[in-house]
Design a protein around this motif. Structure first.
Motif, mmCIF file in Angstrom:
data_model
loop_
_atom_site.group_PDB
_atom_site.id
_atom_site.type_symbol
_atom_site.label_atom_id
_atom_site.label_comp_id
_atom_site.label_asym_id
_atom_site.label_seq_id
_atom_site.Cartn_x
_atom_site.Cartn_y
_atom_site.Cartn_z
ATOM 1 N N VAL A 151 0.843 -1.193 0.000
ATOM 2 C CA VAL A 151 0.000 0.000 0.000
ATOM 3 C C VAL A 151 0.878 1.242 0.000
ATOM 4 O O VAL A 151 1.766 1.392 0.840
ATOM 5 C CB VAL A 151 -0.949 0.012 1.210
ATOM 6 C CG1 VAL A 151 -1.800 1.270 1.221
ATOM 7 C CG2 VAL A 151 -1.845 -1.227 1.192
ATOM 8 N N ALA A 152 0.618 2.138 -0.938
ATOM 9 C CA ALA A 152 1.384 3.376 -1.038
ATOM 10 C C ALA A 152 0.743 4.464 -0.199
ATOM 11 O O ALA A 152 -0.477 4.650 -0.228
ATOM 12 C CB ALA A 152 1.459 3.836 -2.497
ATOM 13 N N SER A 153 1.558 5.167 0.567
ATOM 14 C CA SER A 153 1.069 6.357 1.257
ATOM 15 C C SER A 153 0.748 7.426 0.217
ATOM 16 O O SER A 153 1.482 7.580 -0.767
ATOM 17 C CB SER A 153 2.122 6.884 2.226
ATOM 18 O OG SER A 153 2.391 5.939 3.240
ATOM 19 N N PRO A 154 -0.354 8.158 0.394
ATOM 20 C CA PRO A 154 -0.694 9.194 -0.597
ATOM 21 C C PRO A 154 0.440 10.181 -0.834
ATOM 22 O O PRO A 154 0.589 10.707 -1.921
ATOM 23 C CB PRO A 154 -1.922 9.870 0.019
ATOM 24 C CG PRO A 154 -2.532 8.812 0.870
ATOM 25 C CD PRO A 154 -1.384 8.034 1.432
ATOM 26 N N GLY A 155 1.259 10.453 0.170
ATOM 27 C CA GLY A 155 2.368 11.373 -0.003
ATOM 28 C C GLY A 155 3.431 10.866 -0.945
ATOM 29 O O GLY A 155 4.277 11.630 -1.403
ATOM 30 N N ALA A 156 3.418 9.546 -1.243
ATOM 31 C CA ALA A 156 4.424 8.980 -2.131
ATOM 32 C C ALA A 156 4.008 9.045 -3.590
ATOM 33 O O ALA A 156 4.796 8.718 -4.473
ATOM 34 C CB ALA A 156 4.701 7.522 -1.744
ATOM 35 N N ALA B 144 -4.399 3.809 2.170
ATOM 36 C CA ALA B 144 -3.641 3.818 3.424
ATOM 37 C C ALA B 144 -4.506 4.220 4.627
ATOM 38 O O ALA B 144 -4.554 3.487 5.621
ATOM 39 C CB ALA B 144 -2.426 4.734 3.294
ATOM 40 N N PRO B 145 -5.197 5.345 4.614
ATOM 41 C CA PRO B 145 -6.029 5.679 5.778
ATOM 42 C C PRO B 145 -7.203 4.726 5.951
ATOM 43 O O PRO B 145 -7.671 4.514 7.068
ATOM 44 C CB PRO B 145 -6.499 7.108 5.485
ATOM 45 C CG PRO B 145 -6.364 7.266 4.023
ATOM 46 C CD PRO B 145 -5.203 6.426 3.615
#
Length: 438
Positions: free
Chosen positions: A211-216, A304-305
């Motif tokens: 899962v990718a963090s949105p910031g990435a 992610a969240p």
């Protein structure tokens, strides 16, 4: 291009599935279906859209909008709920099934699930037989719901419509209300154990996706959506359909993409090209209309969240679910909440929203008080025009049409003169050369 998307395509097709919900002993009542994402193997955990569960809620769809409702346990649905999950086999599992003499499911004519011989070259697709599953919980991302209410609530809500049918289609107000309440809700399922399948999948035990963090994943980054249009209808051709696009915009965990999605792809996974094959989000609403005009953007909920909310909910359900929380995929990339690594191209800040009555469109600031847009957005006879800039320096400024081409002109151009200066907006520089498109 194939090299760029190869890992993401493999990850999407390995994790993609379709989920069906029906009532026990009531085949005539039909079924509800959507897309989903396989999160882990042995045990098999699946995340899908929550909209298909609204007909089964004991308290009705109003339970989804109750104060403080962040999740609902599986027993919130009636005992007559029956769930099945179907997916396409990976090459390894196909080989294992062939060695054990157990063929896959072949549906060359979109027929019902009946065992058959392995598909011949050029024949139908081999699909895993539908597996029964149980509902662990219904959950939502509180931040997604808060951003959705802020952006699409209030007076503007009357102009927006999020449903699986066009505005002119016959959909009851109750059905449309149920769909709106379920927007942003997802479901975590656990497949019932199959000893033979678990023995074959022992080598695949653990998370299926990262899962990718949105910031990435910066704005404008390429995305790959994987869902099954029309849900469980004819999985032979529609299962795990792929569509490319970009991350068009973001407001917290509420994301937009121009990847084309259709009804039934709700709950499908959206993957990034970099980090390769990482799950970025799930489809929340594939179709939406504003003022009865179709908007070609798909609404996403960041994964992610959403998985963070799932871990918290599993921890509160009881001791039997604590171990499942540890099996959910972990985040990779920049932590949630950090600014995007790529601030985006400088011309993105020069883009503005132009509203003229019920008509709206985009414009470009070419001077402190000049905005260029289309004549059909801001016609010559328009009295006043409203211009909105993008965050973080949001501003609302009124203006008047200073110039607009004639309706008979081949150029659809209008210039709006603003009453106040635009501050902090970079002005574009005219190019000396251009490359003709193909």
């Amino acid at each position: 291009m194939a090299r760029q998307w190869g890992p993401s395509m493999r990850a999407a097709e390995k994790a993609g599935c379709v989920v069906s919900a029906s009532r026990a002993g009531q085949a005539e009542a039909g079924s509800w279906s959507c897309s989903g994402v396989i999160l882990s193997r042995c045990p098999d955990l699946v995340l899908c859209h929550g909209g298909i569960f609204t007909p089964f809620l004991r308290a009705g769809s109003a339970a989804l909008t109750a104060a403080g409702a962040a999740f609902l346990p599986g027993d919130s649905c009636g005992d007559d709920l029956r769930l099945h999950v179907q997916w396409g086999p990976a090459a390894a599992s196909l080989a294992g099934r062939a060695e054990r003499g157990r063929p896959g499911l072949c549906t060359p004519q979109c027929a019902g699930p009946e065992p058959g011989p392995p598909a011949r070259p050029g024949g139908g697709r081999l699909l895993q037989p539908p597996r029964p599953a149980e509902l662990l919980l219904l959950l939502s991302c509180p931040a997604f719901r808060a951003h959705f209410a802020r952006l699409f609530g209030g007076e503007a809500a009357e102009q927006w419509r999020f449903a699986s049918a066009a505005p002119d289609d016959e959909v009851s107000e109750e059905e449309e209300e149920d769909q709106l309440r379920a927007l942003g809700w997802f479901a975590l399922l656990r497949l019932r154990p199959d000893p033979e399948e678990e023995a074959a999948a022992e080598e695949e035990r653990g998370p299926v996706v990262a899962v990718a963090s949105p910031g990435a994943v910066p704005k404008g980054a390429p995305l790959l959506a994987c869902g099954s249009p029309f849900g469980a209808f004819c999985p032979d051709i529609f299962l795990n359909t792929l569509s490319r696009g970009v991350l068009s915009n973001a407001a917290g965990p509420l994301l937009l993409t121009d990847a084309r999605c259709l009804p039934g792809t709700e709950g499908g996974g959206v993957f990034a090209a970099r980090p390769a094959g990482a799950l970025v989000a799930l489809v929340a609403a594939p179709l939406c209309w504003k003022a009865r005009e179709w908007v070609g953007l798909t609404l996403l909920c960041a994964a992610a969240p959403l998985l963070r909310a799932a871990r918290a909910a599993l921890g509160r359900l009881g001791p039997g679910t604590h171990a499942l929380a540890a099996l959910l995929p972990q985040e990779m990339g920049a932590p949630w909440g950090l600014p995007l690594r790529d601030p985006g191209p400088p011309w993105a800040a020069a883009a503005v929203l132009v509203e003229c009555g019920t008509v709206w469109g985009s414009g470009v600031a070419v001077g402190p008080r000049l905005v260029v847009t289309c004549r059909h957005v801001a016609p010559r006879e328009a009295a006043r025009v409203l211009v909105r800039t993008t965050p973080p320096k949001s501003a609302t400024i009124w203006g008047r049409v200073a110039f607009a081409t004639q309706e008979t002109s081949p150029y659809d151009v209008a210039v709006v003169n603003l009453e106040k200066d635009l501050h902090g907006v970079p002005l574009p520089v005219p190019a000396e050369h251009f490359h003709e498109g193909k």
